[in-house]
Design a protein around this motif. Structure first.
Motif, PDB file in Angstrom:
ATOM      1  N   SER A  24       0.827  -0.983  -0.065  1.00  0.00           N
ATOM      2  CA  SER A  24      -0.244   0.027  -0.006  1.00  0.00           C
ATOM      3  C   SER A  24       0.719   1.113   0.072  1.00  0.00           C
ATOM      4  CB  SER A  24      -0.868   0.018   1.306  1.00  0.00           C
ATOM      5  OG  SER A  24      -0.072   0.114   2.320  1.00  0.00           O
ATOM      6  N   SER A  49      -5.459  -0.068  -2.648  1.00  0.00           N
ATOM      7  CA  SER A  49      -5.701   1.275  -3.502  1.00  0.00           C
ATOM      8  C   SER A  49      -4.690   2.142  -3.544  1.00  0.00           C
ATOM      9  CB  SER A  49      -6.907   1.938  -3.258  1.00  0.00           C
ATOM     10  OG  SER A  49      -8.165   0.987  -3.320  1.00  0.00           O
ATOM     11  N   ASN A  51      -1.765   5.079  -5.884  1.00  0.00           N
ATOM     12  CA  ASN A  51      -0.913   5.279  -7.335  1.00  0.00           C
ATOM     13  C   ASN A  51       0.558   4.593  -6.915  1.00  0.00           C
ATOM     14  OD1 ASN A  51      -2.965   6.465  -8.798  1.00  0.00           O
ATOM     15  ND2 ASN A  51      -2.516   8.415  -7.482  1.00  0.00           N
ATOM     16  N   ALA A  67      -5.317  -7.069  -7.075  1.00  0.00           N
ATOM     17  CA  ALA A  67      -5.448  -5.730  -6.794  1.00  0.00           C
ATOM     18  C   ALA A  67      -6.729  -5.584  -5.986  1.00  0.00           C
ATOM     19  CB  ALA A  67      -5.842  -5.105  -8.399  1.00  0.00           C
ATOM     20  N   LYS A  68      -6.404  -4.939  -4.873  1.00  0.00           N
ATOM     21  CA  LYS A  68      -7.551  -4.866  -3.756  1.00  0.00           C
ATOM     22  C   LYS A  68      -7.957  -3.307  -4.013  1.00  0.00           C
ATOM     23  CE  LYS A  68      -7.417  -8.687  -1.365  1.00  0.00           C
ATOM     24  NZ  LYS A  68      -8.183  -9.427  -1.050  1.00  0.00           N
ATOM     25  N   GLY A  69      -9.063  -2.875  -4.723  1.00  0.00           N
ATOM     26  CA  GLY A  69      -9.428  -1.568  -4.643  1.00  0.00           C
ATOM     27  C   GLY A  69      -8.923  -0.933  -6.250  1.00  0.00           C
ATOM     28  N   ASP A  70      -8.996   0.483  -6.362  1.00  0.00           N
ATOM     29  CA  ASP A  70      -8.334   1.047  -7.541  1.00  0.00           C
ATOM     30  C   ASP A  70      -6.969   1.141  -7.564  1.00  0.00           C
ATOM     31  OD1 ASP A  70     -10.770   1.244  -8.362  1.00  0.00           O
ATOM     32  OD2 ASP A  70     -11.306   3.139  -7.374  1.00  0.00           O
ATOM     33  N   VAL A  71      -6.146   0.572  -8.220  1.00  0.00           N
ATOM     34  CA  VAL A  71      -4.730   0.537  -8.424  1.00  0.00           C
ATOM     35  C   VAL A  71      -4.341   1.206 -10.167  1.00  0.00           C
ATOM     36  CG1 VAL A  71      -2.655  -0.892  -8.292  1.00  0.00           C
ATOM     37  CG2 VAL A  71      -4.546  -1.518  -7.012  1.00  0.00           C
ATOM     38  N   THR A  72      -3.344   2.110  -9.825  1.00  0.00           N
ATOM     39  CA  THR A  72      -3.069   2.776 -10.967  1.00  0.00           C
ATOM     40  C   THR A  72      -1.407   2.923 -10.912  1.00  0.00           C
ATOM     41  OG1 THR A  72      -3.419   4.968 -10.051  1.00  0.00           O
ATOM     42  CG2 THR A  72      -5.195   3.987 -11.429  1.00  0.00           C
TER      43      THR A  72
END
Length: 72
Positions: A24, A49, A51, A67-72
């Motif tokens: 994280s 989640s 960036n 991927a746990k949530g929004d990963v960019t």
């Protein structure tokens, strides 16, 4: 038949010792590349989640990457 059973037990045994590494942005491990380097064969990497500016990521062993949530 014995070989099939032996291969099954070896594969199952390696899964017992697999670990999970959490990534994280503000955590102890904040880099996907670092998590891959720390991971052993068949480990799981959970990417939470955030960036991540990683550049090229090379996976050179069998891993589970989630991927746990929004990963960019």
């Amino acid at each position: 038949m014995r070989h099939v059973i032996l291969i099954f037990f070896i594969f199952s045994f390696s899964k017992v010792f697999a670990k999970t590494i959490s990534v994280s942005p503000n955590g102890e491990i904040s880099s996907i590349s670092k998590a891959i380097n720390l991971a052993g064969k068949n480990d799981t990497i959970e990417v939470f989640s955030g960036n991540y500016s990683e550049g090229m990521i090379i996976v050179d062993k069998p891993l589970n990457i989630l991927a746990k949530g929004d990963v960019t």
